[in-house]
Design a protein around this motif. Structure first.
Motif, PDB file in Angstrom:
ATOM      1  N   ASP A 195      10.402 -83.300  17.628  1.00 54.46           N
ATOM      2  CA  ASP A 195       9.547 -84.369  18.323  1.00 54.46           C
ATOM      3  C   ASP A 195       8.045 -84.216  18.203  1.00 54.46           C
ATOM      4  N   ARG A 196       7.347 -83.132  18.556  1.00 58.43           N
ATOM      5  CA  ARG A 196       6.203 -82.636  18.607  1.00 58.43           C
ATOM      6  C   ARG A 196       5.764 -82.649  17.302  1.00 58.43           C
ATOM      7  N   MET A 197       6.666 -82.006  16.012  1.00 61.75           N
ATOM      8  CA  MET A 197       6.179 -81.953  14.785  1.00 61.75           C
ATOM      9  C   MET A 197       5.757 -83.244  13.904  1.00 61.75           C
ATOM     10  N   THR A 198       6.906 -84.377  14.362  1.00 62.09           N
ATOM     11  CA  THR A 198       6.424 -85.526  13.652  1.00 62.09           C
ATOM     12  C   THR A 198       5.257 -86.204  14.200  1.00 62.09           C
ATOM     13  N   ALA A 199       4.974 -86.067  15.606  1.00 65.79           N
ATOM     14  CA  ALA A 199       3.768 -86.514  16.090  1.00 65.79           C
ATOM     15  C   ALA A 199       2.555 -85.936  15.438  1.00 65.79           C
ATOM     16  N   ALA A 200       2.552 -84.551  15.252  1.00 66.88           N
ATOM     17  CA  ALA A 200       1.394 -83.772  14.965  1.00 66.88           C
ATOM     18  C   ALA A 200       1.283 -84.123  13.261  1.00 66.88           C
TER      19      ALA A 200
ATOM     20  N   ASN B 164       2.512 -86.490  11.174  1.00 67.04           N
ATOM     21  CA  ASN B 164       2.247 -88.000  10.838  1.00 67.04           C
ATOM     22  C   ASN B 164       2.852 -88.053   9.524  1.00 67.04           C
ATOM     23  N   LEU B 165       4.342 -87.845   9.383  1.00 69.81           N
ATOM     24  CA  LEU B 165       5.096 -87.723   8.298  1.00 69.81           C
ATOM     25  C   LEU B 165       6.350 -88.390   8.447  1.00 69.81           C
ATOM     26  N   THR B 166       7.052 -88.773   7.394  1.00 71.94           N
ATOM     27  CA  THR B 166       8.358 -89.439   7.311  1.00 71.94           C
ATOM     28  C   THR B 166       9.460 -88.326   7.156  1.00 71.94           C
TER      29      THR B 166
ATOM     30  N   ARG C 213       2.315 -79.435   3.889  1.00 72.37           N
ATOM     31  CA  ARG C 213       1.813 -80.824   4.378  1.00 72.37           C
ATOM     32  C   ARG C 213       2.565 -81.703   3.669  1.00 72.37           C
ATOM     33  N   PRO C 214       3.959 -81.755   3.603  1.00 79.10           N
ATOM     34  CA  PRO C 214       4.372 -83.005   2.888  1.00 79.10           C
ATOM     35  C   PRO C 214       4.353 -84.185   3.174  1.00 79.10           C
ATOM     36  N   GLN C 215       4.560 -85.291   2.476  1.00 77.23           N
ATOM     37  CA  GLN C 215       4.585 -86.870   2.925  1.00 77.23           C
ATOM     38  C   GLN C 215       5.853 -87.027   3.631  1.00 77.23           C
ATOM     39  N   VAL C 216       6.912 -86.604   3.036  1.00 77.72           N
ATOM     40  CA  VAL C 216       8.188 -86.658   3.444  1.00 77.72           C
ATOM     41  C   VAL C 216       8.782 -85.191   3.696  1.00 77.72           C
ATOM     42  N   LEU C 217       9.742 -85.094   4.850  1.00 79.26           N
ATOM     43  CA  LEU C 217      10.538 -83.908   5.203  1.00 79.26           C
ATOM     44  C   LEU C 217      11.927 -84.451   5.289  1.00 79.26           C
ATOM     45  N   PHE C 218      12.821 -83.581   4.363  1.00 80.13           N
ATOM     46  CA  PHE C 218      14.261 -83.739   4.409  1.00 80.13           C
ATOM     47  C   PHE C 218      14.635 -82.654   5.203  1.00 80.13           C
ATOM     48  N   LEU C 219      15.394 -83.104   6.331  1.00 81.17           N
ATOM     49  CA  LEU C 219      16.046 -82.257   7.177  1.00 81.17           C
ATOM     50  C   LEU C 219      17.748 -82.589   7.281  1.00 81.17           C
ATOM     51  N   ASP C 220      18.558 -81.650   6.427  1.00 85.35           N
ATOM     52  CA  ASP C 220      19.882 -81.937   6.056  1.00 85.35           C
ATOM     53  C   ASP C 220      20.498 -80.840   7.056  1.00 85.35           C
ATOM     54  N   GLU C 221      20.979 -81.762   8.290  1.00 85.13           N
ATOM     55  CA  GLU C 221      21.857 -81.305   9.559  1.00 85.13           C
ATOM     56  C   GLU C 221      21.158 -79.850   9.938  1.00 85.13           C
ATOM     57  N   PRO C 222      20.089 -80.196  10.670  1.00 82.90           N
ATOM     58  CA  PRO C 222      19.171 -78.844  10.911  1.00 82.90           C
ATOM     59  C   PRO C 222      19.602 -78.139  12.238  1.00 82.90           C
ATOM     60  N   THR C 223      20.619 -78.795  13.037  1.00 80.68           N
ATOM     61  CA  THR C 223      21.016 -78.062  14.050  1.00 80.68           C
ATOM     62  C   THR C 223      22.238 -77.578  13.776  1.00 80.68           C
TER      63      THR C 223
END
Length: 344
Positions: A189-194, A196-198, A163-173
């Motif tokens: 989309d669902r993840m960011t809503a559920a 509540n992180l940056t 449950r991090p406060q900030v998630l880094f996604l480095d070219e995820p796709t």
């Protein structure tokens, strides 16, 4: 300089150089880069390969140290308190992080345990994330049997375990087929809503930045050339974009460019090989004038389109070249460097 209130990420005047190797001059990956991202948002860094996106992410996640400048993550000074930063973040790298011989649930539980979670807590969190990413029925399968899209969703779930406060996604796709990319977008989309992180997202896909980012910065040669929401950036370009593709057996591009430049209703006229680009207040009314000018100059046209402004138009406005051409240049440079390395 500390970040403003409500900011989850802040970078100011980041500079980072790498050794050129074998007597070559240093390579400056970051050249005064700076931006700020609000809590609870998806902030995108958009740019071609080699623009400095991954270097920025490495510095913010404590995997590299800046030569100069300041950076804060979740209000924590990255240079002074790297251990605290690492506890506050999740990181999803470009390359897979899961053990292909382990099952999905084994990978998640191991990630949780490494983050200090108790066994029961890690198992419960793993089950929650497997369900959220639609992987429950595949939880007991080895990851090596997963499709590319499934494996990528598991990587993101691993980054979320603690449950991090900030998630880094480095070219995820990167490397995913269009269907898998679209599916992962929905999950994000669902993840960011559920959660509540940056999220800090780096990407070289224009459509991905447009689709996912609440706000984005376009990065070129190690610095931010413009920043805003996707709609703000596009609406900043007045009028319509006109794109004309010249026929392969038509007149030379310089003749075509000169003909189009004489059309008074067009502005920001430019050429990129056999592609002509311009802007007009009323594209539908102006395009016939441009085609007539080309015909009078003896220039054959393969296709012509009118469109509302895109992020590619924004990139062209601020860098002087299209995003596609920047990507091609970066790929050619990388290929040349690899050839030199292999021949050495």
């Amino acid at each position: 300089m500390a970040p403003t209130t409500g900011s989850a990420l802040a970078a100011e005047h980041l500079v980072k150089s790498y050794s050129g190797g074998r007597g070559k001059p240093p390579v400056r990956a970051l050249d005064g880069l700076g931006f700020e991202a609000a809590s609870g948002t998806v902030f995108g860094l958009l740019g071609p390969n080699g623009a400095g996106k991954s270097t920025t992410m490495k510095i913010l996640s404590t995997l590299a140290r800046a030569d100069s400048g300041t950076a804060f993550v979740a209000g924590i000074d990255v240079a002074r308190h790297p251990a605290r930063v690492r506890r506050a973040i999740g990181f999803v790298a470009q390359k897979p992080v899961s053990d292909p011989m382990g099952t999905g649930v084994e990978n998640l539980v191991l990630a949780g345990r490494l983050q200090g979670m108790r066994a029961g807590e890690a198992k419960a969190r793993a089950a929650e994330l497997l369900d959220r990413f639609g992987l429950t029925e595949h939880a007991r399968r080895q990851v090596k049997t997963y499709s590319g899209g499934m494996a990528r969703k598991l990587d993101v779930a691993i980054g979320l375990m603690h449950r991090p406060q900030v998630l880094f996604l480095d070219e995820p796709t990167t490397g995913l087929d269009p269907e898998a990319r679209a599916e992962l977008w929905l999950e994000l989309d669902r993840m960011t809503a559920a959660e509540n992180l940056t999220v800090l997202l780096t990407t070289h896909y224009l459509d991905e930045a447009d689709r996912l980012a609440d706000r984005l910065a376009i990065v070129d040669h190690g610095h931010v050339v413009t920043e805003g929401t996707p709609d703000e950036l596009k609406s900043g370009l007045r009028g319509d974009a006109i794109v004309v593709e010249l026929a392969a057996d038509g007149a030379d591009p310089f003749t075509a460019l000169g003909a189009v430049q004489r059309v008074d209703a067009l502005r920001e006229v430019g050429g990129d090989g056999r592609t002509l680009r311009a802007r007009a207040d009323d594209g539908a009314a102006t395009l016939p004038l441009a085609l007539a000018a080309l015909e009078a100059a003896g220039v054959a046209v393969a296709s012509a389109t009118v469109a509302r402004p895109s992020l590619d138009d924004v990139y062209l406005r601020h860098t002087g070249r299209t995003f596609t051409r920047a990507q091609e240049s970066a790929s050619l440079q990388t290929g040349a460097e690899q050839l030199v390395e292999s021949a050495s």
